[in-house]
Structure formats: C-alpha cells, structure tokens
Enzyme design. Structure first.
Site, PDB file in Angstrom:
ATOM      1  CG  ASP A 169      37.973  54.538 -25.500  1.00  0.00           C
ATOM      2  OD1 ASP A 169      39.024  55.202 -25.507  1.00  0.00           O
ATOM      3  OD2 ASP A 169      37.970  53.297 -25.496  1.00  0.00           O
ATOM      4  CG  LEU A 170      32.026  56.038 -26.737  1.00  0.00           C
ATOM      5  CD1 LEU A 170      30.603  55.532 -26.531  1.00  0.00           C
ATOM      6  CD2 LEU A 170      32.433  55.910 -28.199  1.00  0.00           C
TER       7      LEU A 170
END
Length: 252
Positions: A154-155
């Site tokens: 995600d990051l």
C-alpha cells in the site's frame, strides 16, 4: 482516493505544500469507521489524510460528477485509486478529462495495474504481499507465511505514484502536457523485492524466509544477548572487521 495507497500519496503532496481536496462519498472513506473511531473521526483516517481539505460528492449523481470535472479543470494533479474502469464509467477517466485540460497529471493506483488479466481484481495489501511473494520470504524458516509488519505494498504504491507525479510535473514544465501515471500494489511488491530477485537470478534458488537475517551479508540480523536482543549489521568488510575487534574475537 480511499483507504491507504491513494490517500498516503495525496497526503505526501499536502506535506510538500500542495493544496489537496479530498473527495469522499456520502458514507465517507472506509478508514473513518475502522477500530477506535468515534463518529466520523478515527486515527486510521487521520494517519493518511492530514493537511487536506474535504468535500462530499456522490459520483453516482450527475451534478456531483460535473463538480469533479470543474475541480479537475483547475487542478494540477488528480489521484484516484478505484478499480480500473470505475472512473471511465463516471466519465472522469484521464482521456476524457485531458481533452479539456491537457496539462492535467492523472495518477491511478490499483491492485494490479490498468491493463492485463488481473486489472479488474480488487487490491488489498495483504493479498498483494502474498501474490508478489513478500509473505513467502517473511518470518522464520519452517514456519507459516507471515506478512510484513507494515502495509508495504500500500505505502510503496503511494510512494511510486508520488515519484511519477513529481516526474510528470517536470515533464509538464518542459512540454506543457500532463501524463497518466499507472502504478499498483502488485508493482510495488515486486519492485521492492530487490534482494529476493538478486538471490533468484544469481542462481541461488527460490528465496525463503530468513527471520531477521540478510540475504547477502552476515552478520546482519537481530542477535540474542544476555539482557535482550541487539541488531548487528556488518554490511561490508570494514564493519565486519570492526565488530570482530570490538567483540574481542579473533579474525582467524
């Protein structure tokens, strides 16, 4: 944007000084209702949405979509992380918006990219970690698969999108034209598996979990001592020799 990858990217733009307007549906971003939330506020939402202005628009409504088009016409950047095809159905895809605003930089973050056989699949960090092999190299040897302790895909997708946006801003300064940036959780998981790819293509087989150890250097891991653990990193010959000397061990 919603949940994590897209909001994280837009939040970093806000940290850099951009004026960011977050568009939410009437029910709000899903992170508003995660554990520990009170009403429409939660630590999960605030963690990736600081510094933004907000507006509620139901994109199923014609007037709401017209409002987004007006916002996009004055924006430098649009970031979205719907599944591929959703923004097309709303008439808010890059091709449509760029006709009226050719300088628009449009970043799409998805599970597996805008094209290909998996494009329509939804994306979650946990699943992307499994698909890209991160879970197979995390944890202790002989134990069940373990996800990385942080939502790395995600990051990572948010960070890769940010890098693309900044490069596109430079391109637009030179040409006057925007670009469509396409990145994904799957892209991030593979791109960050640098040492694992090195091990495989170096002929050492399929990578497996090594606990806290490094694939290419040793000692480079958590080491148990009499009063707890320390992390010991000897990533090159100089630091290895220094550790040997400081520990009182022989170099032979």
């Amino acid at each position: 944007t919603q949940v994590m990858a897209g909001p994280y990217c837009a939040m970093l733009l806000a940290d850099m000084g951009a004026r960011v307007i977050k568009v939410e549906p009437p029910r709000g971003d899903a992170t508003r209702h995660m554990a520990g939330g009170t009403g429409t506020e939660s630590a999960a939402f605030n963690a990736v949405n600081r510094g933004k202005l907000g507006v509620v628009l139901d994109l199923a409504n014609d007037e709401a979509r017209a409002a987004v088009r007006r916002l996009a016409a004055t924006a430098d950047i649009l970031v979205e992380n719907f599944r591929p095809g959703v923004m097309d159905r709303f008439g808010l895809d890059y091709r449509t918006l760029a006709q009226a605003h050719p300088g628009l930089i449009y970043a799409s973050i998805s599970g597996y990219g805008q094209t290909g056989p998996w494009a329509a699949k939804g994306g979650f960090d946990l699943v992307a970690q499994g698909v890209t092999g991160i879970m197979s190299v995390t944890g202790e040897p002989g134990r069940p698969p373990v996800k990385a302790g942080i939502p790395v895909t995600d990051l990572g997708a948010g960070l890769f999108a940010l890098a693309g946006i900044l490069a596109a801003l430079y391109h637009r300064d030179r040409t006057g034209r925007g670009q469509h940036i396409d990145t994904s959780l799957g892209d991030a998981g593979l791109a960050l598996s640098v040492w694992e790819a090195t091990e495989y293509f170096g002929g050492r087989g399929i990578p497996g979990p090594l606990g806290s150890a490094h694939r290419m250097s040793a000692p480079y891991q958590a080491v148990r001592c009499g009063d707890g653990y320390i992390t010991l990193g000897a990533a090159n010959q100089r630091t290895f020799e220094e550790i040997i000397r400081s520990s009182g061990m022989s170099e032979e």
